[in-house]
Write an enzyme that holds these catalytic residues in place. Structure first.
Site, short mmCIF file in Angstrom:
data_model
loop_
_atom_site.label_atom_id
_atom_site.label_comp_id
_atom_site.label_asym_id
_atom_site.label_seq_id
_atom_site.Cartn_x
_atom_site.Cartn_y
_atom_site.Cartn_z
N ASP A 49 0.83 -1.21 0.00
CA ASP A 49 0.00 0.00 0.00
C ASP A 49 0.86 1.25 0.00
O ASP A 49 1.53 1.55 0.98
CB ASP A 49 -0.89 -0.01 1.25
CG ASP A 49 -1.80 1.20 1.30
OD1 ASP A 49 -2.77 1.24 0.53
OD2 ASP A 49 -1.53 2.13 2.10
N TYR A 54 3.23 9.58 0.12
CA TYR A 54 4.28 8.86 0.88
C TYR A 54 5.66 9.05 0.24
O TYR A 54 6.67 8.69 0.83
CB TYR A 54 3.98 7.35 0.98
CG TYR A 54 2.67 6.96 1.64
CD1 TYR A 54 1.88 7.91 2.30
CD2 TYR A 54 2.20 5.65 1.60
CE1 TYR A 54 0.66 7.55 2.89
CE2 TYR A 54 1.00 5.29 2.19
CZ TYR A 54 0.24 6.24 2.82
OH TYR A 54 -0.96 5.88 3.40
N LYS A 83 -2.42 6.01 -4.16
CA LYS A 83 -3.51 6.97 -3.90
C LYS A 83 -3.19 8.34 -4.49
O LYS A 83 -2.03 8.76 -4.49
CB LYS A 83 -3.74 7.12 -2.39
CG LYS A 83 -3.81 5.79 -1.65
CD LYS A 83 -4.09 5.94 -0.18
CE LYS A 83 -3.78 4.65 0.55
NZ LYS A 83 -2.37 4.52 0.98
N HIS A 115 -7.31 9.69 -1.96
CA HIS A 115 -6.75 9.55 -0.60
C HIS A 115 -7.61 10.22 0.46
O HIS A 115 -7.69 9.75 1.60
CB HIS A 115 -5.34 10.16 -0.60
CG HIS A 115 -4.44 9.63 0.47
ND1 HIS A 115 -3.09 9.51 0.34
CD2 HIS A 115 -4.70 9.17 1.72
CE1 HIS A 115 -2.55 9.00 1.43
NE2 HIS A 115 -3.52 8.80 2.29
P1 NAP Z 1 0.15 0.84 12.03
O1 NAP Z 1 0.37 -0.19 11.01
O2 NAP Z 1 -1.06 0.82 12.89
O3 NAP Z 1 1.42 0.91 13.00
C1 NAP Z 1 2.71 1.09 12.52
C2 NAP Z 1 3.62 1.32 13.73
O4 NAP Z 1 3.61 0.15 14.55
C3 NAP Z 1 5.04 1.59 13.34
O5 NAP Z 1 5.54 2.56 14.24
C4 NAP Z 1 5.74 0.26 13.57
O6 NAP Z 1 7.07 0.47 13.95
C5 NAP Z 1 4.94 -0.35 14.70
N1 NAP Z 1 4.84 -1.82 14.63
C6 NAP Z 1 4.69 -2.59 13.53
N2 NAP Z 1 4.64 -3.89 13.84
C7 NAP Z 1 4.76 -3.96 15.18
C8 NAP Z 1 4.80 -5.04 16.09
N3 NAP Z 1 4.70 -6.31 15.67
N4 NAP Z 1 4.95 -4.76 17.42
C9 NAP Z 1 5.06 -3.48 17.83
N5 NAP Z 1 5.03 -2.41 17.02
C10 NAP Z 1 4.88 -2.64 15.69
O7 NAP Z 1 0.18 2.34 11.44
P2 NAP Z 1 0.10 3.09 10.07
O8 NAP Z 1 1.43 3.11 9.39
O9 NAP Z 1 -0.56 4.39 10.37
O10 NAP Z 1 -0.94 2.25 9.17
C11 NAP Z 1 -0.56 1.18 8.34
C12 NAP Z 1 -0.61 1.56 6.88
O11 NAP Z 1 -1.92 1.95 6.50
C13 NAP Z 1 0.25 2.75 6.47
O12 NAP Z 1 1.62 2.45 6.41
C14 NAP Z 1 -0.38 3.12 5.16
O13 NAP Z 1 0.05 2.24 4.15
C15 NAP Z 1 -1.86 2.93 5.49
N6 NAP Z 1 -2.48 4.19 5.97
C16 NAP Z 1 -3.35 4.82 5.15
C17 NAP Z 1 -3.92 6.03 5.54
C18 NAP Z 1 -4.88 6.72 4.62
O14 NAP Z 1 -5.17 7.90 4.85
N7 NAP Z 1 -5.38 6.06 3.61
C19 NAP Z 1 -3.63 6.60 6.79
C20 NAP Z 1 -2.75 5.90 7.62
C21 NAP Z 1 -2.20 4.70 7.22
P3 NAP Z 1 8.33 -0.20 13.14
O15 NAP Z 1 8.23 0.29 11.72
O16 NAP Z 1 9.51 0.34 13.87
O17 NAP Z 1 8.17 -1.68 13.28
#
Ligand code: NAP
Length: 289
Positions: A49, A54, A83, A115
């Protein structure tokens, strides 16, 4: 997409999309993208994704071209989402989407999303927002008809934005990507998606990392001898909701993929769902007209 062992959901375009994808927000720079995508492909991820904002589309495309043969895979084995940047909403949409296609340079994009329901640089109450959304959607429909965007959808839309789109579109959205985790169960949006056969996809399943220390999540994790992250992700996929955990750490990337060899009990599912308090870790689209 060719068949793979990765569990998937059927989109309303007739195409299967993997339930698990790697989130790539904040994954930037060729080395970090290479390391994460390499670990993800080895762990069985077949979906990635990205987004124009990004700033990693070009690196992701380049790295995939290099890594797919190493893992015995082809372009058709992976599902790529990107997006449209909020700055391109409206009259810049066609150019913005073509830029994403050029940056990724993978021939086509499997799923392309608007997005954000608003427009960058405009206040959330700007009356031009609905017109801009319609113009963006029309551009995506054209590129879909040309086969460049295999499926099109939206992100961060509220129930009102979804109804507006469904009533005016020629091609219905295949997917809605929004924040979803036990503290934000999105009951109304899920109903809208079910009613219109739109796939509901979760982002920030780990609450940007903050939910892994929630006491209830920790207790469930202890009971089922799985990590807190696996519990949070399993809670979503067990409801048929695709997830996109982000990590730049190869061990966590591997760990986060182990979701399909265990089941949470109904009691644990209910305990997690009872955490719902409409808490958002990410941006809030509710004021966007
Ligand atoms: P998330 O996946 O909820 O959390 C990511 C965070 O958790 C990072 O800091 C990561 O750190 C940590 N993490 C990952 N695996 C872990 C584990 N097993 N144990 C402990 N901590 C862990 O947050 P997100 O990046 O906001 O959301 C995921 C994805 O969704 C994004 O990357 C993006 O592709 C998408 N997204 C889309 C939108 C939108 O507006 N459409 C908004 C937000 C996100 P490390 O990297 O250090 O492991």
């Amino acid at each position: 997409m060719s068949s793979s062992s990765s569990p998937s959901v059927l989109l309303n375009t007739g195409v299967q999309m993997p339930l698990l994808g790697l989130g790539t927000y904040k994954l930037v720079g060729p080395e970090d993208v290479y390391q994460a995508v390499d670990a993800a492909l080895a762990a069985g991820y077949r979906s990635f994704d990205s987004a124009a904002v990004y700033r990693n589309e070009a690196d992701l495309g380049r790295v995939l071209k290099e890594l797919l043969p190493k893992h015995g895979l082809t372009r058709e084995d992976v599902f790529i989402t990107s997006k449209l940047g909020p700055k391109d909403q409206g009259e810049g949409a066609m150019e913005g989407a073509l830029r994403s296609l050029a940056q990724l340079d993978l021939g086509y994009i499997d799923l392309y999303l608007i997005h954000w329901p608003g427009t960058q640089g405009r206040v959330v109450t700007d009356q031009r927002n609905p017109g801009n959304r319609a113009e963006s959607w029309a551009a995506l429909e054209k590129l879909h008809a040309q086969g460049k965007l295999k499926a099109i959808g939206v992100s961060n839309y509220t129930p009102a934005h979804m109804r507006e789109l469904i009533q005016s579109c020629k091609i219905p959205p295949a997917l809605l990507q929004v924040e979803f985790h036990p503290r934000l169960c999105q009951t109304e949006l899920r109903k809208v998606c079910e009613e219109y056969e739109v796939c509901f996809q979760a982002y920030s399943s780990l609450g940007k990392g903050e939910l892994v220390t929630d006491p209830v999540v920790l207790e469930v994790s202890k009971n089922c001898e799985r990590t807190p992250a696996q519990v949070l992700l399993r809670w979503a996929v067990q409801q048929g909701v695709p997830v996109l955990p982000k990590s730049s750490n190869p061990d966590r990337i591997k760990d986060n993929a182990r979701l399909f060899d265990f089941t949470l009990s109904d009691t644990d599912m209910d305990r997690l769902s009872a955490l719902d308090c409409e808490h958002k870790y990410c941006w809030d689209p509710s004021e966007v007209v």
